[in-house]
Scaffold this active site. Structure first.
Site, PDB file in Angstrom:
ATOM      1  N   PHE A   1      -2.285 -11.329 -16.257  1.00  0.00           N
ATOM      2  CA  PHE A   1      -2.116 -10.232 -17.213  1.00  0.00           C
ATOM      3  C   PHE A   1      -0.625 -10.025 -17.482  1.00  0.00           C
ATOM      4  CE2 PHE A   1      -5.819  -9.625 -14.517  1.00  0.00           C
ATOM      5  CZ  PHE A   1      -6.832  -9.467 -15.445  1.00  0.00           C
TER       6      PHE A   1
ATOM      7  N   SER B   1     -12.317 -12.059 -16.803  1.00  0.00           N
ATOM      8  CA  SER B   1     -11.496 -11.193 -15.957  1.00  0.00           C
ATOM      9  C   SER B   1     -10.935 -10.056 -16.812  1.00  0.00           C
ATOM     10  CB  SER B   1     -10.338 -11.979 -15.349  1.00  0.00           C
ATOM     11  OG  SER B   1     -10.798 -12.934 -14.427  1.00  0.00           O
TER      12      SER B   1
ATOM     13  N   CYS C   1      -7.787  -6.839 -10.920  1.00  0.00           N
ATOM     14  CA  CYS C   1      -8.517  -7.889 -11.624  1.00  0.00           C
ATOM     15  C   CYS C   1      -9.961  -7.912 -11.141  1.00  0.00           C
ATOM     16  CB  CYS C   1      -7.862  -9.241 -11.368  1.00  0.00           C
ATOM     17  SG  CYS C   1      -8.702 -10.618 -12.192  1.00  0.00           S
TER      18      CYS C   1
ATOM     19  N   THR D   1     -14.320  -8.688 -12.558  1.00  0.00           N
ATOM     20  CA  THR D   1     -15.095  -9.571 -13.431  1.00  0.00           C
ATOM     21  C   THR D   1     -16.172  -8.809 -14.184  1.00  0.00           C
ATOM     22  OG1 THR D   1     -14.746 -11.422 -11.911  1.00  0.00           O
ATOM     23  CG2 THR D   1     -16.544 -11.640 -13.492  1.00  0.00           C
TER      24      THR D   1
ATOM     25  N   ALA E   1     -15.595  -5.676  -4.952  1.00  0.00           N
ATOM     26  CA  ALA E   1     -15.838  -6.194  -3.605  1.00  0.00           C
ATOM     27  C   ALA E   1     -15.265  -5.263  -2.541  1.00  0.00           C
ATOM     28  CB  ALA E   1     -15.210  -7.586  -3.473  1.00  0.00           C
TER      29      ALA E   1
ATOM     30  N   HIS F   1      -3.775  -8.516  -8.564  1.00  0.00           N
ATOM     31  CA  HIS F   1      -4.051  -8.511  -7.126  1.00  0.00           C
ATOM     32  C   HIS F   1      -3.230  -7.385  -6.503  1.00  0.00           C
ATOM     33  CE1 HIS F   1      -4.949 -13.098  -7.522  1.00  0.00           C
ATOM     34  NE2 HIS F   1      -5.886 -12.338  -8.067  1.00  0.00           N
TER      35      HIS F   1
ATOM     36  N   THR G   1       9.634  -0.560 -15.175  1.00  0.00           N
ATOM     37  CA  THR G   1      10.921  -0.941 -14.604  1.00  0.00           C
ATOM     38  C   THR G   1      11.293   0.014 -13.476  1.00  0.00           C
ATOM     39  OG1 THR G   1      11.670  -1.814 -16.728  1.00  0.00           O
ATOM     40  CG2 THR G   1      13.362  -1.334 -15.090  1.00  0.00           C
TER      41      THR G   1
END
Length: 237
Positions: free
Chosen positions: A2, A47, A54, A56, A70, A108, A154
């Site tokens: 992404f 995704s 991330c 599904t 999960a 992640h 930033t």
């Protein structure tokens, strides 16, 4: 992969806790709506970033989609705190033909962080965040990239000693585009540090380990040995 450029804000309509007997392991499912703009080219198995995580797509129609979460994702992120009415940042996986406006974001999540303070600065706001896992601060550098609930921002400042926190500034435009602007002190956000920092650390660590083992000529090992010998010599004089 992404970019951290949030495309739209969706609304959670259902959070379903999955029983172990149903799927052979604990987990959850989330149904999100108000996001037709990102479902025009959706496919099962795609995704998608939900608050920087991330996940599904397992089901969808023109107005809403469903994702599975999960156990590891539940432990690492703030997704388990979502419920009907919760707002979430959404971004589709990057396509090859689009401009890359943010930075490389994997989706992640490394850890969550608590909002310590929110301070107005003109029409902007400065947010201070304290990561649950303070160890990630070694990857956070002033003027570097950070992902907060999926938004590429930033870093303004880093305080590893006292606050064990970092800050970002949300300009007026960004405030209208991401959910973080509506959060309060004490709320949590998902944090993903810059991938480049983690890759660099790994390479440097391997380089040092190899030098210590003598696989790269032993230069670093020899240098350290000279320092140790010199100090020992001074102590015994």
């Amino acid at each position: 992969m992404f970019t951290g450029i949030v495309e739209t804000i969706g609304t959670v309509v259902e959070y379903i806790e999955v029983d172990e007997s149903d799927v052979g392991g604990y987990g959850s499912s989330i149904v999100i709506t108000d996001c037709d703009i990102i479902l025009e080219d959706a496919h099962l198995g795609d995704s998608i970033s939900v608050n920087g995580t991330c996940v599904t797509i397992t089901d969808f129609d023109k107005q809403k989609f469903k994702v599975g979460v999960a156990p590891e994702t539940i432990r690492r992120t703030n997704l388990s705190r979502l419920g009907p009415g919760s707002k979430v940042n959404l971004e589709r996986a990057v396509a090859g033909h689009v401009r890359f406006g943010g930075h490389f974001v994997q989706g992640h999540v490394d850890t969550t962080a608590e909002i310590l303070s929110i301070t107005p600065d003109g029409n902007a706001f400065t947010f201070w965040f304290r990561p649950k896992d303070a160890d990630v601060l070694r990857f956070v550098v002033e003027k570097g990239f950070i992902t907060v609930d999926g938004a590429s921002l930033t870093v303004i400042d880093v305080d590893e000693q006292d606050k064990k926190a970092f800050s970002v500034m949300l300009i007026s435009y960004t405030q209208q585009k991401i959910v973080t602007a509506s959060k309060k002190v004490g709320d949590t956000v998902n944090i993903e540090v810059d991938l480049m920092g983690k890759l660099l650390e790994k390479q440097v660590t391997l380089q040092i380990e190899n030098q210590l083992k003598g696989q790269l000529g032993g230069s670093l090992h020899d240098y350290i040995s000279k320092i140790v010998d010199s100090k020992l010599s001074q102590l015994t004089q």
